[in-house]
Design a protein around this motif. Structure first.
Motif, mmCIF file in Angstrom:
data_model
loop_
_atom_site.group_PDB
_atom_site.id
_atom_site.type_symbol
_atom_site.label_atom_id
_atom_site.label_comp_id
_atom_site.label_asym_id
_atom_site.label_seq_id
_atom_site.Cartn_x
_atom_site.Cartn_y
_atom_site.Cartn_z
ATOM 1 N N LYS A 68 -35.265 68.546 10.164
ATOM 2 C CA LYS A 68 -33.752 67.817 9.914
ATOM 3 C C LYS A 68 -32.847 68.667 8.995
ATOM 4 O O LYS A 68 -33.475 68.911 8.199
ATOM 5 C CB LYS A 68 -34.320 66.558 9.679
ATOM 6 N N SER A 69 -31.867 68.439 9.497
ATOM 7 C CA SER A 69 -30.838 69.174 8.728
ATOM 8 C C SER A 69 -29.552 68.004 8.475
ATOM 9 O O SER A 69 -29.468 67.101 9.212
ATOM 10 C CB SER A 69 -30.265 70.324 9.317
ATOM 11 N N GLY A 70 -28.680 68.543 7.245
ATOM 12 C CA GLY A 70 -27.559 67.472 7.220
ATOM 13 C C GLY A 70 -26.263 68.003 7.469
ATOM 14 O O GLY A 70 -25.247 68.290 6.873
ATOM 15 N N SER A 98 -21.709 69.909 4.736
ATOM 16 C CA SER A 98 -23.202 70.037 5.385
ATOM 17 C C SER A 98 -24.037 70.488 4.279
ATOM 18 O O SER A 98 -23.867 71.079 3.244
ATOM 19 C CB SER A 98 -23.286 71.239 6.412
ATOM 20 N N VAL A 99 -25.245 69.771 4.473
ATOM 21 C CA VAL A 99 -26.291 70.243 3.410
ATOM 22 C C VAL A 99 -27.564 70.693 4.467
ATOM 23 O O VAL A 99 -28.034 69.902 5.137
ATOM 24 C CB VAL A 99 -26.782 68.589 2.890
ATOM 25 N N HIS A 100 -27.942 71.680 4.001
ATOM 26 C CA HIS A 100 -28.898 72.380 4.774
ATOM 27 C C HIS A 100 -30.208 72.805 3.893
ATOM 28 O O HIS A 100 -30.059 73.595 3.042
ATOM 29 C CB HIS A 100 -28.436 73.780 5.477
ATOM 30 N N PRO A 101 -31.404 72.344 4.318
ATOM 31 C CA PRO A 101 -32.588 72.633 3.500
ATOM 32 C C PRO A 101 -33.191 73.883 3.466
ATOM 33 O O PRO A 101 -32.950 74.698 4.751
ATOM 34 C CB PRO A 101 -33.677 71.651 3.970
ATOM 35 N N LEU A 102 -33.399 74.765 2.484
ATOM 36 C CA LEU A 102 -34.040 76.065 2.531
ATOM 37 C C LEU A 102 -35.535 75.677 2.597
ATOM 38 O O LEU A 102 -36.424 76.817 2.897
ATOM 39 C CB LEU A 102 -33.595 77.191 1.363
#
Length: 190
Positions: A148-150, A119-123
């Motif tokens: 949007k999140s990954g 999972s790739v989550h933006p901060l």
């Protein structure tokens, strides 16, 4: 090994004496006993969490934080904020009951098993130039909190590479199963 305030209690349960205890000391039990075993560094300011106090008081290039997730959601969110703030200064990882949370700025690459959750989550808002080894490509994708999140992407090979747009320096998180911690500890996550 540094205990963040009341984290010294977890050290005691594990039979470990930390090299130091850092924090505002509002949750440290048996302070006098600890002071006889190791240095205790009280920091009275209340603008930061005990986790952040540990980070700004130490100089480790690589920091592995245990016990910062799971018990209270507000503490977990605060720990993620600290990751965003310090991710450009050192390599940071949080280990939860199931997850390894890696703080990243810029490009990263790592080994994992095909099919592994990545999972790739933006901060902060961040746009990616490309990725390889992921089921759902990040090429041209912008991730942003609240937009949007990954979440729940998957590795399609044993090597994953994630590359933000040039000059992009926003922090993001890579979340994986904690069994990949050894790769991070061995420096195979770059």
């Amino acid at each position: 090994l540094v205990a963040a305030d009341g984290g010294a209690g977890a050290c005691a349960k594990a039979g470990i004496v930390p090299d130091g205890i850092i924090g505002d000391m509002d949750s440290l039990e048996n302070r006098e006993e600890w002071e006889a075993k190791c240095p205790v560094f009280p920091i009275a300011e209340q603008e930061s969490t005990d986790f952040e106090k540990c980070l700004y008081s130490t100089r480790a290039v690589r920091t592995l934080a245990l016990g910062m997730t799971g018990k209270r959601l507000d503490h977990t969110l605060a720990a993620l904020d600290v990751l965003a703030k310090y991710s450009g200064q050192r390599k940071l990882a949080l280990v939860g009951s199931r997850d390894l949370v890696l703080a990243v700025r810029g490009a990263c690459s790592f080994r994992c098993a095909p099919g592994a959750r990545v999972s790739v989550h933006p901060l902060q808002a961040i746009r990616f130039a490309r990725s390889s080894g992921l089921e759902y490509s990040l090429e041209g994708v912008e991730l942003a909190p609240g937009k949007k999140s990954g979440t729940s992407n998957r590795a399609t090979s044993d090597f994953v590479e994630i590359l933000p747009e040039p000059n992009e320096n926003s922090p993001y998180l890579v979340l994986m199963d904690q069994k990949y911690l050894d790769f991070w500890l061995q420096g195979e996550f770059v």
